[in-house]
Design a protein around this motif. Structure first.
Motif, mmCIF file in Angstrom:
data_model
loop_
_atom_site.group_PDB
_atom_site.id
_atom_site.type_symbol
_atom_site.label_atom_id
_atom_site.label_comp_id
_atom_site.label_asym_id
_atom_site.label_seq_id
_atom_site.Cartn_x
_atom_site.Cartn_y
_atom_site.Cartn_z
ATOM 1 N N GLY A 43 -1.752 1.066 9.221
ATOM 2 C CA GLY A 43 -0.670 0.393 8.522
ATOM 3 C C GLY A 43 -1.044 0.021 7.100
ATOM 4 O O GLY A 43 -2.212 -0.274 6.805
ATOM 5 N N ILE A 44 -0.066 0.071 6.222
ATOM 6 C CA ILE A 44 -0.242 -0.383 4.841
ATOM 7 C C ILE A 44 0.824 -1.430 4.563
ATOM 8 O O ILE A 44 1.998 -1.214 4.876
ATOM 9 N N ILE A 45 0.397 -2.565 4.033
ATOM 10 C CA ILE A 45 1.350 -3.634 3.731
ATOM 11 C C ILE A 45 1.649 -3.632 2.239
ATOM 12 O O ILE A 45 0.728 -3.613 1.419
ATOM 13 N N ILE A 46 2.927 -3.639 1.910
ATOM 14 C CA ILE A 46 3.320 -3.746 0.499
ATOM 15 C C ILE A 46 4.011 -5.090 0.315
ATOM 16 O O ILE A 46 4.969 -5.397 1.018
ATOM 17 N N LYS A 47 3.482 -5.898 -0.590
ATOM 18 C CA LYS A 47 4.099 -7.200 -0.883
ATOM 19 C C LYS A 47 4.627 -7.180 -2.308
ATOM 20 O O LYS A 47 3.915 -6.736 -3.217
ATOM 21 N N TYR A 48 5.817 -7.687 -2.504
ATOM 22 C CA TYR A 48 6.400 -7.639 -3.853
ATOM 23 C C TYR A 48 7.519 -8.649 -3.983
ATOM 24 O O TYR A 48 8.132 -9.054 -3.004
#
Ligand code: ADP
Ligand code: ZN
Length: 722
Positions: free
Chosen positions: A683-688
């Motif tokens: 999994g890759i988490i993208i926070k923005y």
């Protein structure tokens, strides 16, 4: 005539409109939004007509084979809604449309759902020359005196006589379509004079015209449901319709009957426990305009009403309002979209709103409405915390002496007990049996997950890993161990401590059969049992008037889930389950056993203090850049080949880090459930906060992998959990 058809296969490669020629004899039947059968490669598929092109072209085109519907299945609103879902969740367009429809209405060459027909009998010719015997005479009289007679009913008098009369053409039969669930009225209209608080809430909603979203924050038992009904009544009077969403688990006949008592019939009920035929029939009542209220679980949000006055989402914090599979839509987002289209009201209600929604209300994106007190100013039950760090030495099989005493005295008074075993989450974490300490990630403040194969603890957000220590770093005891207590074990203990008590268990295992859930609830309500033991299933919406003790055996399990929402989920669960105690005239008591008595989720639950909890949790979310301060998108890379999954995940991680300049990109790291069916997940988490490039980048990613048979990409915007 040429039509554009979207076929049933959900595959990114063919998720577009294909043109077909319409044979002259079918032209009349063609409408946008109906289903047709078409040739597709070597197959015959079902699809929706999305476009009609009247120009004649000489192109070489295949012809549609047949038209399946007379009525439009996808109306203009739903057509646009599907395109919006496709854009928002990056799902296939066909999967968006299929998600809106019950099986009998989906585009599908299999899974046909039939209408149900009954056979009725009527008088045909009464020929005085025909001699009738006694039972034939009786049958004729029966038919004469009634408007509509079921053949099955007459057969009870004498099947052979009925058949003889049919043969002699004294009687004739006809078929008529019927619904599998009769839309019948319930007796006893109950309507309360609203309290001043309730009136205030109702008038704030009615005050304004047009679309707005309201968050009704009302403690358990504060009269939210009465408010919903009052609002619905208002819009029904204007000839409009209403959708009411409730969690699957609280969608009981008692709940629905409360609405039927108020509104008579004209209610369709949509939920997953219905058979395909029943769902098809309930849906058709809406399509045909025969009902004006739809009550249901998540997918009822798509009920195809043409003139919605109000959409209500009760227990709006419920995680199942978001669909876990594609299309990963959230019912609240769909409600807001539909609210805009119909220019109508959306009301979200809860005692423990989702943090995101309460924050929106605080920022005036939603209007905040409050019912801070229970009806009749009834006190909320007193919550007592048992510190298991102290109590464990004297406890027996997970029960503190305090809880055992409380159960005994409740049973002695002839009152009922509700016991919650908090099993939410995973048993795969390690905690100290002596002090309850759970090791957390130094980077993410998330519990580390135990990996048996490597005997390590790992963070599923950032990938941090550490060796398992037998000695607790907190209390220095050699007591770190894997946790997990089953409902069966607790049930056994109850039988041992309280020999005469009748115990019923409600969990995933005892409710898998259709109707089982309801049976358990009814049996407990009828006082056939003294103790109801269950998982989070028992926390929501149930109203038992004789329950005066609620016990929580282990408040901590949900705190230790490796997820940024674990505190929120714990607070919600404890506050909801506490609300089950002392609902009627008797005073209620709540006992919570915990190793973390000083954790804020537990302290605020003790005081029923949602706002206190909200403030503290918001601070933490801000510090760690979690929602609602940051949006999260979760990208999963899935493959049967471990090395390939890992390599591609690293590649994708690098691309995302490069392209998403305004985001924090975490990982790749192994997913919480790392291996499913022998496929590996990273999994890759993208926070923005704001990321212009997000959709473009992710669409390119999906496009790149869409024909890759070995690696699959899964994208979840605003995931429930990571
Ligand atoms: P909530 O949905 O907030 O849990 P309910 O609407 O179920 O609350 O109300 C709790 C209880 O109070 C129910 O038994 C309901 O019938 C009763 N009730 C609600 N409103 C009133 C009222 N205005 N007067 C008297 N009783 C009420
Ligand atoms: Zn971490």
């Amino acid at each position: 005539m040429i039509v554009g058809v979207l076929v049933e296969l959900s595959n990114k490669n063919i998720d577009k409109v294909f043109d077909y020629r319409v044979p002259k004899e079918l032209e009349e039947k063609i409408k946008i939004g109906i289903r047709v059968k078409v040739p597709f490669g070597h197959m015959e598929l079902v699809g929706f007509i999305l476009e009609i092109k009247n120009e004649e072209e000489d192109r070489e085109l295949k012809e549609i084979l047949s038209v399946l519907d007379e009525e439009v299945i996808l109306n203009k609103e739903l057509l646009a809604l599907g395109k919006w879902m496709q854009k928002e969740t990056l799902c296939t367009l066909i999967s968006a449309y299929q998600a809106m429809l019950p099986k009998g209405y989906k585009a599908s060459r299999k899974n046909h759902v039939n209408k149900k027909f009954n056979t009725y009998i009527q008088l045909h010719v009464v020929d005085p020359n025909i001699k009738l015997n006694a039972s034939q005479q009786k049958i004729i009289e029966f038919v004469q005196n009634k408007k509509e007679v079921l053949k099955s009913e007459l057969n009870k008098i004498s099947k052979s006589s009925v058949d003889t009369l049919l043969k002699k053409r004294v009687l004739s039969s006809y078929e008529k379509e019927v619904y599998r669930i009769e839309d019948k009225e319930e007796d006893g209209s109950k309507k309360y004079e609203l309290t001043n608080d309730q009136k205030k809430v109702v008038s704030s909603v009615l005050q304004e015209e047009g679309f707005s979203t309201y968050l009704l924050h009302g403690v358990t038992g504060s009269g939210k449901t009465e408010v919903y009904m009052e609002l619905i009544a208002h819009y029904l009077k204007q000839g409009k319709q209403a959708i009411v969403l409730v969690p699957e688990i609280s969608l009981t006949p008692q709940m629905v009957n409360r609405f039927k008592r108020r509104f008579g019939s004209h209610i369709a009920v949509l939920h997953s426990a219905l058979s395909d035929g029943e769902k098809y029939d309930e849906y058709r009542k809406i399509v045909r305009g025969e009902v004006s209220i739809a009550i249901g679980a998540r997918s009822a949000i798509f009920a195809p009403f043409l003139n919605l006055g109000i959409i209500i989402i009760d227990e709006e914090h419920t995680s199942s309002y978001k669909q876990e599979n594609n299309p990963k839509y959230h019912a609240i987002d769909v409600a807001n979209k539909r609210g805009e289209y119909h220019n109508c009201k959306v009301v979200l209600g809860s005692a423990t709103p989702r943090l995101e929604d309460y924050a929106r209300a605080k920022k005036n994106v939603y209007h905040l409405l409050e019912l801070p007190k229970r009806i009749n100013n009834k006190a909320l039950p007193k919550v007592e915390i048992v510190d298991m760090n102290e109590a464990i030495r004297k406890s027996k099989k997970g029960f503190s002496l305090e809880l055992i005493d409380a159960i005994s005295s409740t049973l002695a008074k002839g009152e009922q007990v509700l016991l919650l075993l908090n099993r939410r989450g995973y048993s795969s974490f390690i905690s100290c049996a002596s002090c309850g300490y759970v090791e957390k990630c130094p980077n993410c403040d998330i519990s580390l997950t135990y990996h048996k194969t490597s005997n390590t603890l790992r963070c599923h957000y950032c990938g941090y890993g550490t060796k398992v220590n037998k000695v607790c770093p907190h209390c220095k005891e050699e007591a770190m161990q894997q946790l997990g207590t089953g409902t069966e074990k607790i049930e056994e203990a109850l039988h041992e401590f309280f020999e005469d008590a009748k115990v019923i268990r409600m969990d995933f295992d005892t409710t898998s059969k259709k109707g089982a859930h309801e049976k358990i609830i009814n049996a407990f309500k009828n006082k056939e049992y003294n103790i109801l033991l269950g998982t989070q299933m028992i926390a929501k919406g149930l109203d038992f008037e004789d329950v005066t003790l609620v016990g929580v055996i282990n408040a901590d399990t949900s705190l230790n889930i490796p997820d940024f929402r674990s505190s929120e989920m714990t607070f919600q669960l404890l506050d909801q389950v506490a609300g089950r105690s002392g609902r009627a005239s008797k005073k209620g008591r709540v006992i919570i056993q915990t190793f973390n008595k000083d954790h804020y989720a537990i302290m605020y639950a003790k005081e029923h203090d949602y706002i206190g909890f909200f403030k503290t949790e918001m601070m933490i979310r801000r510090q760690l850049s979690y929602p609602p301060y940051y949006y999260i998108t979760y990208v999963k890379i899935i493959s049967k080949d471990y090395t390939l999954a890992s390599q591609e995940a690293t590649k994708i991680g690098n691309i995302l880090k490069q392209q998403l300049k305004s985001s924090i990109v975490l990982g790749p790291s192994v997913c919480n459930v790392f291996r499913v069916n022998n496929t590996y997940r990273f999994g890759i988490i993208i926070k923005y906060k704001k990321e212009e490039q997000l959709y473009k980048t992710l669409e390119d990613l999906l496009e790149h992998y869409k024909s890759n048979a070995k690696v699959k990409i899964d994208i979840d915007f605003n995931p429930n959990s990571l």
